[in-house]
Design a protein around this motif. Structure first.
Motif, mmCIF file in Angstrom:
data_model
loop_
_atom_site.group_PDB
_atom_site.id
_atom_site.type_symbol
_atom_site.label_atom_id
_atom_site.label_comp_id
_atom_site.label_asym_id
_atom_site.label_seq_id
_atom_site.Cartn_x
_atom_site.Cartn_y
_atom_site.Cartn_z
ATOM 1 N N ASN A 102 1.406 -1.362 0.298
ATOM 2 C CA ASN A 102 0.449 0.020 -0.135
ATOM 3 C C ASN A 102 0.721 1.362 -0.553
ATOM 4 O O ASN A 102 1.679 2.010 0.880
ATOM 5 N N ARG A 103 0.727 1.800 -1.368
ATOM 6 C CA ARG A 103 2.039 2.925 -1.447
ATOM 7 C C ARG A 103 1.569 4.237 -0.851
ATOM 8 O O ARG A 103 2.686 5.030 -0.053
ATOM 9 N N SER A 104 1.023 4.372 -0.116
ATOM 10 C CA SER A 104 0.111 5.063 0.574
ATOM 11 C C SER A 104 0.664 5.355 2.167
ATOM 12 O O SER A 104 1.120 6.862 2.757
ATOM 13 N N ILE A 105 1.197 4.317 2.428
ATOM 14 C CA ILE A 105 1.892 4.294 4.057
ATOM 15 C C ILE A 105 3.484 3.186 3.465
ATOM 16 O O ILE A 105 3.837 3.102 4.721
ATOM 17 N N LEU A 106 3.385 2.514 2.856
ATOM 18 C CA LEU A 106 4.746 2.177 2.319
ATOM 19 C C LEU A 106 5.202 1.859 1.156
ATOM 20 O O LEU A 106 4.682 1.700 0.487
ATOM 21 N N PHE A 107 6.946 1.906 1.523
ATOM 22 C CA PHE A 107 7.389 2.498 -0.114
ATOM 23 C C PHE A 107 8.222 0.662 -0.350
ATOM 24 O O PHE A 107 8.878 0.063 0.695
ATOM 25 N N PRO A 108 8.375 0.135 -1.214
ATOM 26 C CA PRO A 108 7.969 -1.272 -1.886
ATOM 27 C C PRO A 108 9.621 -1.490 -1.333
ATOM 28 O O PRO A 108 9.899 -2.267 -0.602
ATOM 29 N N LYS A 109 10.622 -0.239 -1.829
ATOM 30 C CA LYS A 109 11.988 -1.204 -1.357
ATOM 31 C C LYS A 109 12.245 -0.685 0.041
ATOM 32 O O LYS A 109 12.671 -2.077 0.078
ATOM 33 N N TYR A 110 11.215 -0.291 1.069
ATOM 34 C CA TYR A 110 11.867 -0.523 2.244
ATOM 35 C C TYR A 110 11.134 -1.486 2.740
ATOM 36 O O TYR A 110 11.743 -2.486 3.403
ATOM 37 N N ALA A 111 9.866 -2.207 2.553
ATOM 38 C CA ALA A 111 9.413 -3.378 2.830
ATOM 39 C C ALA A 111 10.408 -4.351 2.026
ATOM 40 O O ALA A 111 10.279 -5.394 2.565
ATOM 41 N N LEU A 145 2.515 -11.736 11.081
ATOM 42 C CA LEU A 145 3.370 -10.911 11.619
ATOM 43 C C LEU A 145 3.570 -9.992 11.153
ATOM 44 O O LEU A 145 2.953 -9.320 10.859
ATOM 45 N N THR A 146 4.412 -8.761 11.381
ATOM 46 C CA THR A 146 4.546 -7.229 12.299
ATOM 47 C C THR A 146 5.828 -6.985 11.323
ATOM 48 O O THR A 146 7.019 -7.968 11.266
ATOM 49 N N ILE A 147 6.068 -6.067 10.715
ATOM 50 C CA ILE A 147 7.121 -5.100 10.298
ATOM 51 C C ILE A 147 7.085 -3.383 10.812
ATOM 52 O O ILE A 147 5.812 -3.342 11.289
ATOM 53 N N PRO A 148 8.302 -3.111 11.205
ATOM 54 C CA PRO A 148 8.479 -1.713 11.720
ATOM 55 C C PRO A 148 7.981 -0.514 10.677
ATOM 56 O O PRO A 148 8.070 -0.733 9.382
ATOM 57 N N LEU A 149 7.000 0.302 10.973
ATOM 58 C CA LEU A 149 6.533 1.308 10.040
ATOM 59 C C LEU A 149 7.071 3.041 10.369
ATOM 60 O O LEU A 149 5.926 3.527 10.984
ATOM 61 N N PRO A 150 7.853 3.436 10.070
ATOM 62 C CA PRO A 150 8.353 4.912 10.062
ATOM 63 C C PRO A 150 7.754 5.668 9.447
ATOM 64 O O PRO A 150 7.214 4.948 7.914
ATOM 65 N N PRO A 151 7.876 6.177 9.872
ATOM 66 C CA PRO A 151 6.710 7.342 8.161
ATOM 67 C C PRO A 151 7.136 7.477 6.726
ATOM 68 O O PRO A 151 8.535 6.756 6.628
ATOM 69 N N LEU A 152 6.794 7.465 6.016
ATOM 70 C CA LEU A 152 7.480 7.376 4.501
ATOM 71 C C LEU A 152 7.976 7.718 4.357
ATOM 72 O O LEU A 152 9.470 7.564 3.309
ATOM 73 N N GLN A 153 8.851 9.147 4.280
ATOM 74 C CA GLN A 153 9.903 9.713 4.161
ATOM 75 C C GLN A 153 11.788 8.982 4.788
ATOM 76 O O GLN A 153 12.156 8.562 3.705
ATOM 77 N N LYS A 154 10.908 8.772 5.915
ATOM 78 C CA LYS A 154 11.966 8.203 6.521
ATOM 79 C C LYS A 154 12.155 7.080 5.873
ATOM 80 O O LYS A 154 13.515 6.042 5.757
ATOM 81 N N GLN A 155 10.880 5.871 5.706
ATOM 82 C CA GLN A 155 11.320 4.914 5.145
ATOM 83 C C GLN A 155 12.133 4.687 3.464
ATOM 84 O O GLN A 155 12.985 3.844 3.088
ATOM 85 N N LYS A 156 11.707 5.546 2.536
ATOM 86 C CA LYS A 156 13.075 6.117 1.560
ATOM 87 C C LYS A 156 14.272 6.515 1.742
ATOM 88 O O LYS A 156 15.461 5.584 1.345
ATOM 89 N N ARG A 157 14.475 6.830 3.208
ATOM 90 C CA ARG A 157 15.760 7.809 3.247
ATOM 91 C C ARG A 157 16.490 6.301 3.485
ATOM 92 O O ARG A 157 18.174 6.139 3.000
ATOM 93 N N ILE A 158 15.529 5.487 4.176
ATOM 94 C CA ILE A 158 16.610 4.016 4.623
ATOM 95 C C ILE A 158 16.936 3.184 3.099
ATOM 96 O O ILE A 158 17.186 2.537 3.357
ATOM 97 N N ALA A 159 15.880 2.758 2.561
ATOM 98 C CA ALA A 159 16.100 2.248 1.667
ATOM 99 C C ALA A 159 17.251 2.553 0.850
ATOM 100 O O ALA A 159 17.641 1.975 0.028
#
Length: 395
Positions: A102-111, A145-159
């Protein structure tokens, strides 16, 4: 950091379309082996003669979709690959799950990187159900199962950070692959193409240039928790090595009994002769005594006639592999018997020429060993970086 269930962060998690494959042509279909190397490998797809673009359109992969192995050997469960920057229409086939973020809350590469964490692999282990020859987990259990979900912009920086680290890792892997290609090129340059073997060299049967050809234990042997190694087809890898990952052990008495007939030693060749991986081969390195199961044949080359390293590379050529395939198809059960192995025809170049090739192999193998050690260090740093990223220690 907020933690969410997989079922809450993906548009869907589903198995693929149940399509009987085996007819060449048409729109390609994913298979279990499509993601075996952690990427979507376009050379490992299936076909079913499908040309109707509408019939399976609901199963077409979209950019950002993640494929996950959920029915496989236990070691490969949870393996993932992402569909991105691929300009090919692919149908999502059975036995791989497709997870669409769900791209509104989850960046694919972060996932994708979430699923590569050791923490997540431990979650997978808890929902895994084991059977005799494979293991699996259900879609419903995966969704819990669970995954950590930071804000979308932070997900993109991590990725982005992990992408850079992954690029370094892949460059080292590519360097190792190029060394393998180099040896293939040297072999071709020194010994010519297979179509010219019969014109340029004496052709001999394998038994004429070997001191011994036999196979491992045919009967059932009691396994022990420790003792002597008992190697099988699964211990011979596609890159011509002996793997010590999935080991079996037998007693000293059983080992001595088997070893009297089948005694692998340094410099001998081991050939997979039963099962789906017939034709895989490895040279025995310096190691403690071990025994072989029926699925592996032992070849002791006469080193005055044939160099083991030359023989190893010759076995990898189509010239020899075609003979293996022809021989195994002569019997009802996929297998090469020692009588068939002995009849395999080989070109025999001058032994000095073979030895010159072996010297090049040894130098190249040393370079490869150094690169593999470096890759191991990079892999450790890469995995550590992933763990730090999801503990919030990078940003």
């Amino acid at each position: 950091m907020i933690v969410k269930k997989i079922g809450e962060t993906f548009e869907f998690v589903r198995n693929g379309s149940n399509i009987k494959q085996g007819i060449e042509g048409g729109i390609p279909i994913t298979r279990i082996e499509t993601i075996a190397n952690g990427i979507i490998d376009l050379n490992r797809l299936g076909y079913a003669g499908i040309y109707d673009e509408e019939k399976y359109s609901q199963y077409y992969l979209q950019d950002g979709d993640i494929l996950m192995s959920h029915i496989n050997s236990e070691a490969h469960l949870g393996k993932v690959a992402i569909f991105e920057n691929i300009n090919t229409t692919l149908i999502h086939g059975m036995n791989l799950l497709c997870l669409r973020p769900n791209r509104s809350i989850l960046f694919p590469k972060y996932a994708l990187y979430c699923f590569k964490r050791s923490d997540f692999k431990r979650q997978i282990a808890k929902i895994t159900k084991k059977a005799v020859n494979q293991a699996s987990f259900s879609t419903s259990d995966l969704k819990k199962l669970t995954i950590p979900l930071p804000p979308l912009q932070k997900q993109k920086r991590i990725a982005a950070i992990l992408d850079k680290a992954d690029a370094i890792r892949k460059k080292r892997q590519e360097s190792i692959r190029l060394l393998d290609e180099f040896l293939q090129s040297v072999f071709l340059e020194m010994f010519g193409q297979s179509k010219d073997y019969e014109r340029n060299y004496s052709i001999e049967s394998l038994d004429k240039v070997s001191n011994k050809i036999t196979d491992g234990e045919h009967g059932t042997v009691k396994r022990e928790t420790k003792g002597y190694l008992y190697l099988m087809a699964r211990n011979i890898t596609t890159d011509n090595k002996i793997s010590l990952k999935e080991l079996s052990f037998i007693s000293e008495d059983d080992h001595k009994r088997i070893y009297k007939r089948c005694n692998p030693e340094h410099g001998d060749l081991l050939l997979v002769c039963v099962g789906a991986t017939i034709g895989k081969v490895a040279i025995v390195p310096k190691m403690d005594e071990f025994s072989l199961a029926r699925s592996v044949a032992l070849i002791k080359p006469n080193k005055n006639i044939v160099n083991p390293k030359f023989l190893l590379h010759l076995f990898n050529t189509n010239y020899i592999q075609k003979q293996f395939n022809f021989s195994k198809n002569e019997v009802a059960q996929a297998g090469l018997y020692t009588g068939q192995i002995k009849k395999i025809k080989l070109p025999i170049p001058n032994i000095n020429h073979q030895n010159n090739f072996a010297e090049i192999v040894e130098k190249t193998e040393y370079q490869k060993l150094c690169l593999e050690k470096s890759l191991s260090d990079i892999e450790n740093c890469y995995n550590s970086l992933i763990q730090k990223a999801f503990r919030g220690e990078l940003l």
